[in-house]
Design an enzyme around this catalytic site. Structure first.
Site, mmCIF file in Angstrom:
data_model
loop_
_atom_site.group_PDB
_atom_site.id
_atom_site.type_symbol
_atom_site.label_atom_id
_atom_site.label_comp_id
_atom_site.label_asym_id
_atom_site.label_seq_id
_atom_site.Cartn_x
_atom_site.Cartn_y
_atom_site.Cartn_z
ATOM 1 N N LYS A 261 -23.943 39.538 55.555
ATOM 2 C CA LYS A 261 -22.545 39.832 55.879
ATOM 3 C C LYS A 261 -22.297 39.585 57.358
ATOM 4 C CE LYS A 261 -19.273 43.696 55.281
ATOM 5 N NZ LYS A 261 -19.176 45.088 54.764
ATOM 6 N N SER B 266 -15.787 45.819 51.622
ATOM 7 C CA SER B 266 -15.566 44.757 52.580
ATOM 8 C C SER B 266 -16.605 43.650 52.465
ATOM 9 C CB SER B 266 -15.577 45.336 54.000
ATOM 10 O OG SER B 266 -16.814 45.969 54.291
ATOM 11 N N SER C 110 -18.350 49.813 50.309
ATOM 12 C CA SER C 110 -18.348 48.354 50.403
ATOM 13 C C SER C 110 -19.599 47.689 49.851
ATOM 14 C CB SER C 110 -18.157 47.925 51.865
ATOM 15 O OG SER C 110 -16.922 48.389 52.348
#
Length: 582
Positions: A73, A147, A171
């Protein structure tokens, strides 16, 4: 390349890092036409191939993730690629990998690139990024969840074998549910968060996405470890959970799926499957947990987000997502008194939850109540995002561990649904075993799960059962009883002739539709399993046994020659049931 099994187990079985990397980049190029919003940056292909070639030259020894392609990420540092947190103006170039990334590389994993996300990790929808919104792999009209949106899609689309995300409010779990993946949200401090752009530093966790618990838990165990340079890193002994836990589920009044009746049916079905595994189902009061969840954005914790990046956003607000900027800057007006009021309120709620935990060992919740279309989220970005955190926001505030697993597909639109098992801090390994068992009830052909400490699961059917004369060969080696279950129906059981103590022979007979035979499944360390197998006398042997839920474990089988003079006892349903007739 198209047939390459892009899972951790698949890459390890192929034992070809170069082929795995080539397959990853080939798939990424093809998928760009389907969804161009997955990646923020890629490692140059020639660099990834050079890393793979170096691995092949060195060999797999000491590399538990040998040649496995993975993604990270965009809020986790990787040396040589900018960290932007999905805000290009925020970009900086780290000199070194975050410790979790360094651990994975040292284990042989190969970084492929950095994935898209909700900007500054503020959102559960995956739409708050200047790079676009990665879409659900099952229907591009729907959000992929945030996210950690890009990380989930990269794994679900088969572009990499696993990916790292982060989780403050959910997330690492919501994107797993929306893309039919496993999402492991470790206990706070189990994986270092040094080198991670903070959302709420006191709550943030690095997470793992994979196709099954066996792969995800393997990665989690490699990535974890105390980091003395991380003030949030913690060391604690693993917390056990019973093999047949008291599983807390939502009382009917607390089940809010926002009108998603298919999701409600799948939650009910997951509870039924948990009950069939022998778990005790206990309805609990969700109200104190829900009140704690509300503190994450309605309480002072939003000020922690503002402390992390608020000054930057104020100086570059025109370069930031307006919803993200509004949420984070809204924390700027909180006072020290607000913070202490919030801490005191959370402490009181945590004490209230203790009464619920006294009656349950873990809880089983919907990961998210429903799944929205991208257009719906764009029209109402705050309220719908809040809905998705209904059953996730409290977990880090209350210092709990979580494992999200797939739980089937909705009738009608065919979208996946997921549930999350939640337990006390540092129950990660035990939760993984429970999550694996539940996942197998909808996906029986998963890879073998070794357990948090590398254990082997062994099915015993006769003299090694609890209370039987050879059970000490298991307990004396520290084996742990996981569950009592039955074999698949196409097995026969025989009482062997001339054995002391008396022993049965288990034989698979395709086409037979029998009752299934009672077995116990025990967990042994690899060393203990190896020593145990040396004591198995002919005509018995250790092979693979298929259980009633379709999963496969190691177990006792019998050579055909050993059946001479044996008595078939299949109709009794198990060794103990036959023994009481003697």
């Amino acid at each position: 390349m198209s047939g390459f099994d892009m899972t951790v187990r698949g890459v390890l079985a192929a034992a070809s890092p170069v082929a795995a990397v080539r397959a990853a980049f080939a798939r990424i190029r093809a998928y760009q036409a389907v969804d161009p919003a997955v990646w923020v940056a890629l490692v140059p292909e020639h660099e990834a191939l050079a890393a793979a070639e170096a691995l092949e030259a060195a060999g797999p020894e000491g590399k538990p993730l040998y040649g496995v392609p993975f993604a990270v990420k965009d809020n986790i540092d990787t040396a040589g690629l900018p960290t932007t947190a999905a805000c290009p103006v925020y970009a900086y170039l780290p000199n070194e990998d975050a410790p979790v990334v360094a651990r994975l590389k040292a284990a042989g994993a190969i970084l492929i690139g950095r994935t898209n996300m909700d900007q500054f990790a503020t959102g559960l929808v995956g739409t708050r990024s200047p790079h676009g919104a990665p879409r659900c792999v099952f229907d591009r009209d729907y959000v992929s969840g945030g996210s950690s949106s890009g990380s989930a899609v990269a794994v679900a689309a088969g572009l990499v074998a696993f990916a790292l995300g982060t989780d403050t409010a959910g997330s690492g779990r919501v994107p797993a549910a929306f893309n039919n993946l496993v999402g492991i949200k470790p206990s706070k401090g189990l994986l270092s968060t040094r080198g991670v752009v903070p959302a709420c530093a006191s709550l943030d966790c690095v997470t793992v996405f994979a196709h099954d618990v066996a792969d995800a838990d393997r990665v989690r165990r490699v990535a974890e470890g105390f980091d003395p340079a991380d003030p949030w890193s913690r060391v604690a002994a693993p917390v056990p959970l019973p093999p047949h836990p008291r599983m807390g589920v939502l009382a009917p009044a607390d089940r809010d799926v926002k009108g998603d009746h298919a999701a409600a049916a799948l939650y009910d079905a997951a509870i039924d499957r948990a009950r069939a595994l022998g778990w005790e189902i206990v309805a609990f009061d969700y109200r104190p947990f829900q009140a704690a969840a509300a503190l994450l954005y309605a309480g002072p914790w939003v000020a922690e987000r503002e402390a992390a990046v608020g000054d930057f956003i104020r100086a570059h607000e025109d370069a930031c997502d307006p919803t993200v900027a509004g949420i984070i800057l809204g924390g700027g007006g909180r006072s020290a008194r607000d913070a202490f009021d919030g801490l005191h309120r959370l402490a009181a709620l945590k004490r209230e939850t203790e009464a619920q935990w006294a009656a349950m060992d873990a809880m089983l919740l919907p990961t998210a109540p429903t799944q929205y279309r991208v257009a719906e989220v764009e029209a109402d970005p705050v309220a719908l995002n809040a809905n998705l955190g209904l059953y996730t926001n409290f977990v880090n505030l209350l210092d709990l561990a979580a494992v999200a697993v797939p739980a089937g597909f909705r009738e009608g639109n065919g979208l996946p649904f997921g549930v999350t098992l939640i337990g006390p801090a540092f129950s990660d390994g035990a939760l993984a075993a429970l999550g694996d068992a539940l996942h197998r009830t909808v996906a029986p052909d998963l890879a073998p799960f070794e357990g948090a400490d590398g254990t082997v699961h062994l099915a015993v059917v006769g003299a090694h059962l609890t209370g039987q004369p050879l059970n000490h060969q298991l307990t004396g080696r520290g084996a742990a009883l996981l569950r009592t279950t039955r074999t698949a129906p196409d097995y026969r059981l025989y009482a062997l002739a001339g054995t002391t103590p008396a022993k049965p022979g288990l034989v698979r007979s395709p086409g037979v539709d029998g009752p299934g035979l009672e077995v116990e499944v025990w967990a042994l360390s690899r060393a203990a399993f190896g020593a145990f197998t040396e004591e198995v006398p002919p005509p018995l042997a250790i092979g693979s046994v298929t259980l009633a839920d379709g999963s496969r474990v190691k177990g006792f089988v019998c050579e055909p020659a050993g059946l001479e003079g044996a008595e078939e006892i299949t109709h009794h349903g198990g060794w103990r049931a036959w023994r009481v007739t003697k």
